[in-house]
Design a protein around this motif. Structure first.
Motif, PDB file in Angstrom:
ATOM      1  N   GLN A  17       0.731  -1.202  -0.074  1.00 46.71           N
ATOM      2  CA  GLN A  17       0.101  -0.041   0.000  1.00 46.71           C
ATOM      3  C   GLN A  17       0.620   1.302  -0.072  1.00 46.71           C
ATOM      4  OE1 GLN A  17      -3.271   0.316   2.932  1.00 46.71           O
ATOM      5  NE2 GLN A  17      -2.696   2.394   3.440  1.00 46.71           N
ATOM      6  N   GLU A  18       1.801   1.261   0.843  1.00 46.69           N
ATOM      7  CA  GLU A  18       2.737   2.495   0.930  1.00 46.69           C
ATOM      8  C   GLU A  18       3.453   2.682  -0.360  1.00 46.69           C
ATOM      9  OE1 GLU A  18       6.653   3.954   3.639  1.00 46.69           O
ATOM     10  OE2 GLU A  18       5.465   2.383   4.398  1.00 46.69           O
ATOM     11  N   LEU A  19       4.062   1.674  -0.728  1.00 45.74           N
ATOM     12  CA  LEU A  19       4.635   1.840  -2.240  1.00 45.74           C
ATOM     13  C   LEU A  19       3.879   2.195  -3.284  1.00 45.74           C
ATOM     14  CD1 LEU A  19       7.082  -1.404  -1.708  1.00 45.74           C
ATOM     15  CD2 LEU A  19       7.710   0.937  -1.661  1.00 45.74           C
ATOM     16  N   SER A  20       2.457   1.700  -3.283  1.00 41.77           N
ATOM     17  CA  SER A  20       1.727   1.917  -4.360  1.00 41.77           C
ATOM     18  C   SER A  20       1.490   3.382  -4.334  1.00 41.77           C
ATOM     19  CB  SER A  20       0.375   1.117  -4.147  1.00 41.77           C
ATOM     20  OG  SER A  20       0.693  -0.118  -4.433  1.00 41.77           O
ATOM     21  N   LEU A  21       1.150   3.982  -3.180  1.00 45.17           N
ATOM     22  CA  LEU A  21       0.866   5.368  -3.008  1.00 45.17           C
ATOM     23  C   LEU A  21       2.056   6.296  -3.352  1.00 45.17           C
ATOM     24  CD1 LEU A  21      -0.795   5.556   0.582  1.00 45.17           C
ATOM     25  CD2 LEU A  21      -1.915   6.125  -1.679  1.00 45.17           C
ATOM     26  N   THR A  45      -3.042  -9.319  -1.315  1.00 44.12           N
ATOM     27  CA  THR A  45      -2.161  -8.214  -0.799  1.00 44.12           C
ATOM     28  C   THR A  45      -2.286  -7.051  -1.469  1.00 44.12           C
ATOM     29  OG1 THR A  45      -0.689  -8.991  -2.552  1.00 44.12           O
ATOM     30  CG2 THR A  45      -0.525 -10.147  -0.453  1.00 44.12           C
ATOM     31  N   MET A  46      -3.036  -7.038  -2.734  1.00 47.83           N
ATOM     32  CA  MET A  46      -3.289  -5.838  -3.472  1.00 47.83           C
ATOM     33  C   MET A  46      -4.357  -4.966  -3.027  1.00 47.83           C
ATOM     34  SD  MET A  46      -0.715  -5.427  -5.121  1.00 47.83           S
ATOM     35  CE  MET A  46      -0.942  -4.226  -6.533  1.00 47.83           C
ATOM     36  N   VAL A  47      -5.368  -5.929  -2.206  1.00 44.28           N
ATOM     37  CA  VAL A  47      -6.751  -5.097  -1.895  1.00 44.28           C
ATOM     38  C   VAL A  47      -6.229  -3.759  -1.050  1.00 44.28           C
ATOM     39  CG1 VAL A  47      -8.762  -5.161  -0.489  1.00 44.28           C
ATOM     40  CG2 VAL A  47      -8.069  -7.068  -1.898  1.00 44.28           C
ATOM     41  N   PRO A  48      -5.488  -3.591  -0.068  1.00 43.18           N
ATOM     42  CA  PRO A  48      -5.394  -2.081   0.744  1.00 43.18           C
ATOM     43  C   PRO A  48      -4.918  -1.230  -0.322  1.00 43.18           C
ATOM     44  CG  PRO A  48      -4.415  -4.119   1.937  1.00 43.18           C
ATOM     45  CD  PRO A  48      -4.636  -4.750   0.689  1.00 43.18           C
ATOM     46  N   ALA A  49      -3.963  -1.484  -1.297  1.00 42.25           N
ATOM     47  CA  ALA A  49      -3.276  -0.567  -2.108  1.00 42.25           C
ATOM     48  C   ALA A  49      -4.511  -0.216  -3.212  1.00 42.25           C
ATOM     49  CB  ALA A  49      -2.223  -1.221  -2.960  1.00 42.25           C
ATOM     50  N   ALA A  50      -5.540  -1.209  -3.431  1.00 41.40           N
ATOM     51  CA  ALA A  50      -6.401  -0.733  -4.240  1.00 41.40           C
ATOM     52  C   ALA A  50      -7.648   0.209  -3.853  1.00 41.40           C
ATOM     53  CB  ALA A  50      -7.456  -1.889  -4.527  1.00 41.40           C
ATOM     54  N   LEU A  51      -7.703   0.282  -2.348  1.00 39.92           N
ATOM     55  CA  LEU A  51      -8.502   0.945  -1.443  1.00 39.92           C
ATOM     56  C   LEU A  51      -7.920   2.282  -1.322  1.00 39.92           C
ATOM     57  CD1 LEU A  51     -10.076  -1.641   0.976  1.00 39.92           C
ATOM     58  CD2 LEU A  51     -11.252  -0.611  -0.838  1.00 39.92           C
ATOM     59  N   ALA A  52      -6.781   2.313  -1.160  1.00 40.24           N
ATOM     60  CA  ALA A  52      -6.149   3.603  -0.736  1.00 40.24           C
ATOM     61  C   ALA A  52      -5.797   4.605  -2.151  1.00 40.24           C
ATOM     62  CB  ALA A  52      -4.703   3.439  -0.007  1.00 40.24           C
ATOM     63  N   THR A  53      -5.106   3.927  -3.076  1.00 40.69           N
ATOM     64  CA  THR A  53      -5.021   4.719  -4.236  1.00 40.69           C
ATOM     65  C   THR A  53      -6.149   5.375  -5.198  1.00 40.69           C
ATOM     66  OG1 THR A  53      -4.915   2.710  -5.425  1.00 40.69           O
ATOM     67  CG2 THR A  53      -2.763   3.700  -4.573  1.00 40.69           C
ATOM     68  N   LYS A  54      -5.923   6.208  -5.895  1.00 43.76           N
ATOM     69  CA  LYS A  54      -7.185   6.666  -6.752  1.00 43.76           C
ATOM     70  C   LYS A  54      -6.772   6.579  -8.423  1.00 43.76           C
ATOM     71  CE  LYS A  54      -9.184   8.243  -3.196  1.00 43.76           C
ATOM     72  NZ  LYS A  54     -10.237   7.606  -2.628  1.00 43.76           N
ATOM     73  N   LYS A  55      -5.526   6.518  -8.777  1.00 41.47           N
ATOM     74  CA  LYS A  55      -5.363   6.557 -10.229  1.00 41.47           C
ATOM     75  C   LYS A  55      -4.493   5.425 -10.601  1.00 41.47           C
ATOM     76  CE  LYS A  55      -5.332  11.609 -10.408  1.00 41.47           C
ATOM     77  NZ  LYS A  55      -4.612  12.994 -11.102  1.00 41.47           N
ATOM     78  N   ILE A  56      -3.551   4.950  -9.923  1.00 42.59           N
ATOM     79  CA  ILE A  56      -2.463   3.931 -10.455  1.00 42.59           C
ATOM     80  C   ILE A  56      -3.124   2.628 -10.649  1.00 42.59           C
ATOM     81  CG2 ILE A  56      -1.890   3.279  -8.112  1.00 42.59           C
ATOM     82  CD1 ILE A  56       0.873   3.136  -9.220  1.00 42.59           C
ATOM     83  N   ARG A  57      -2.939   1.769 -11.763  1.00 48.81           N
ATOM     84  CA  ARG A  57      -3.474   0.499 -12.106  1.00 48.81           C
ATOM     85  C   ARG A  57      -2.858  -0.504 -10.982  1.00 48.81           C
ATOM     86  NH1 ARG A  57      -6.854  -0.716 -15.805  1.00 48.81           N
ATOM     87  NH2 ARG A  57      -7.512   0.856 -17.438  1.00 48.81           N
ATOM     88  N   ILE A  58      -3.611  -1.293 -10.479  1.00 54.62           N
ATOM     89  CA  ILE A  58      -3.402  -2.346  -9.553  1.00 54.62           C
ATOM     90  C   ILE A  58      -3.610  -3.678 -10.374  1.00 54.62           C
ATOM     91  CG2 ILE A  58      -4.047  -3.215  -7.481  1.00 54.62           C
ATOM     92  CD1 ILE A  58      -3.219  -0.403  -7.224  1.00 54.62           C
ATOM     93  N   GLY A  59      -2.391  -4.679 -10.257  1.00 53.64           N
ATOM     94  CA  GLY A  59      -2.132  -5.745 -10.964  1.00 53.64           C
ATOM     95  C   GLY A  59      -1.712  -7.004 -10.377  1.00 53.64           C
ATOM     96  N   VAL A  60      -1.965  -8.041 -10.880  1.00 50.03           N
ATOM     97  CA  VAL A  60      -1.146  -9.215 -10.385  1.00 50.03           C
ATOM     98  C   VAL A  60      -0.633 -10.045 -11.524  1.00 50.03           C
ATOM     99  CG1 VAL A  60      -1.619 -11.611  -9.338  1.00 50.03           C
ATOM    100  CG2 VAL A  60      -2.852  -9.700  -8.685  1.00 50.03           C
ATOM    101  N   VAL A  61       0.599 -10.457 -11.473  1.00 51.40           N
ATOM    102  CA  VAL A  61       1.221 -11.058 -12.527  1.00 51.40           C
ATOM    103  C   VAL A  61       2.327 -12.273 -11.903  1.00 51.40           C
ATOM    104  CG1 VAL A  61       3.448  -9.484 -12.310  1.00 51.40           C
ATOM    105  CG2 VAL A  61       3.105 -10.731 -14.538  1.00 51.40           C
ATOM    106  N   ILE A  62       2.227 -13.622 -12.445  1.00 49.35           N
ATOM    107  CA  ILE A  62       1.404 -14.081 -13.511  1.00 49.35           C
ATOM    108  C   ILE A  62       0.417 -15.016 -12.966  1.00 49.35           C
ATOM    109  CG2 ILE A  62       3.395 -15.805 -13.955  1.00 49.35           C
ATOM    110  CD1 ILE A  62       2.579 -15.549 -17.160  1.00 49.35           C
TER     111      ILE A  62
END
Length: 336
Positions: A17-21, A45-62
Motif C-alpha cells: 500500500q505504501e509503495l503504491s501510494l 495483498t493488493m486490496v489495501p493498495a486498491a482501496l488507498a490509491t485513486k489513479k494508479i492501476r493495480i495488477g497481479v502477474v502471472i
C-alpha cells in the motif's frame, strides 16, 4: 510510453500500500504484485493498495489457469477491480511458479491459455457464461454484480505461438526479459497477428517485464543483478545467444544449477561460470549499475518505445522505495 512497477513477492499488504501510494505520487501507470507460491496471496495483498490509491492501476502477474480455474481468475480480478474502481489488471499465462509446485500436467498450453482468456474476457457483463472447450469448461457462471470499467486482461507471451494466439483474444501481452535486439521478428509477428484479427496496435497493449537493479552503490547493484540471473527468461537459449558464445550457451543450458544456487542462497557468486559470461548476461538482460549508468539505460528503454511498446514494467528488488524514487526522478520524466 508508460512505466509500471513490479514488486518483490515478500512484501506485506501494508508495505505494498505504501509503495503504491509512492508510485502513484510519481505518476507511474501501474503497480503489480507477483504471484509466487512461497508468498502471500497476490490478489489479497493488493486490496489495501486498491482501496488507498485513486489513479494508479493495480495488477497481479502471472496467474496460470493450471493453478486456478479461469472462472476463479475472473472472479478474483473482477473483485480487485471493484475495490480499485475499475483499475485492476492481470497477466494470465501457462507458466509461473505455481504449476511447478503443484506438479500439474500442462497438456495443451496454447489451447488452454486461449480458452482461459476467452472465459475470463467472456465472463465480464450481465450475461451468464456457458463455455465448452477442449481444456476448460464453464456452466452458469455470472458476474452481474460487477459494474466497473472492465479490468485489463494480458497474456504472458514471449514465444511466437503464444503471441499469435494472444493477438486475437487478450487486451495486450506482457513479455518477459526481452531486450530490443531480440524484438525484430516478434514485433513483426505482433502486427501481423493483430491484422489477422482485424486489430491494430492502437487498441492492443504491449508490455515487457525488465529487471531494474540500479543503486547508488554499483557493487550492490551488480551483486543483486547476478543473484537474480536465473529468472531472466529462465536462461533459455533465446535469452542467452545475443550475449555469449555458442559453446557458453550450451554449457549454461546443460547446467543452470550455479545460477539457481546463487538465487536460492541470495548472493551473486555464480560458481564455476566465467566472470565475463556472468557480466555479459547481467549487462544484457537487466538494468544494472549506479546513477552514472541511468542515461544509457534510458536510451535502451527509449528503443522499446520506438519499437512500439506501450509500457514497460520494471521489476524492482531490494530497497523498493529507493528504486521507485530513483526511477520516478530520473527515468519516468525522460520517457513521458
Amino acid at each position: 510510453m508508460d512505466l509500471d512497477i513490479i514488486l518483490e513477492a515478500d512484501l506485506t499488504p501494508e508495505q505494498i500500500q505504501e509503495l503504491s501510494l509512492l508510485a502513484e505520487k510519481y505518476g507511474f501507470r501501474g503497480i503489480w504484485a507477483q504471484n509466487y507460491a512461497r508468498a502471500r496471496d497476490a490478489f489479497m495483498t493488493m486490496v489495501p493498495a486498491a482501496l488507498a490509491t485513486k489513479k494508479i492501476r493495480i495488477g497481479v502477474v502471472i496467474v496460470s489457469p493450471y493453478e486456478m480455474h479461469p472462472t476463479k481468475i475472473a472472479n478474483a480480478v473482477l473483485t480487485l477491480n471493484e475495490y480499485s474502481d475499475g483499475r485492476a489488471m492481470v497477466v494470465v499465462g501457462a507458466g509461473g511458479e505455481w504449476p511447478m509446485v503443484i506438479n500439474v500436467d500442462y497438456g495443451k498450453r496454447i489451447t488452454g491459455t486461449r480458452e482461459a482468456l476467452e472465459i475470463i474476457k467472456g465472463s465480464i457483463g450481465d450475461h451468464t457464461l456457458n463455455y465448452e472447450g477442449e481444456v476448460y469448461h464453464a456452466r452458469g457462471f455470472a458476474s452481474s454484480w460487477h459494474h466497473d470499467t472492465p479490468p485489463l486482461i494480458y497474456d504472458g507471451a514471449s514465444g511466437p505461438k503464444m503471441i499469435k494466439m494472444a493477438a486475437g483474444v487478450a487486451d495486450g501481452i506482457m513479455m518477459s526479459d526481452m531486450q530490443p535486439e531480440m524484438m525484430g521478428e516478434r514485433m513483426q509477428l505482433i502486427r501481423a497477428s493483430l491484422a489477422e484479427n482485424d486489430r491494430t496496435t492502437d487498441n492492443f497493449l504491449i508490455s515487457n517485464f525488465i529487471a531494474w537493479h540500479i543503486k547508488k552503490d554499483k557493487k550492490v547493484s551488480l551483486e543483486e543483478s547476478r543473484r537474480e540471473l536465473i529468472i531472466r527468461g529462465w536462461l533459455e537459449r533465446d535469452w542467452l545467444e545475443p550475449y555469449v558464445k555458442p559453446e557458453e550457451v550450451d554449457a549454461i543450458l546443460a547446467n543452470k544449477w550455479p545460477f539457481l544456487k546463487a538465487f536460492r542462497e541470495r548472493h551473486g557468486n555464480i560458481e564455476g561460470v566465467a566472470k565475463h559470461v556472468v557480466d555479459a548476461l547481467a549487462e544484457g538482460l537487466s538494468l544494472a549499475g549506479d546513477e552514472t549508468d541511468i542515461d544509457r539505460h534510458v536510451e535502451r528503454l527509449q528503443k522499446f518505445s520506438e519499437l512500439g511498446f506501450t509500457e514497460i514494467a520494471l521489476r524492482i528488488h531490494d530497497d523498493p522505495a529507493d528504486s521507485i524514487r530513483m526511477i520516478g526522478d530520473k527515468v519516468l520524466p525522460a520517457l513521458q
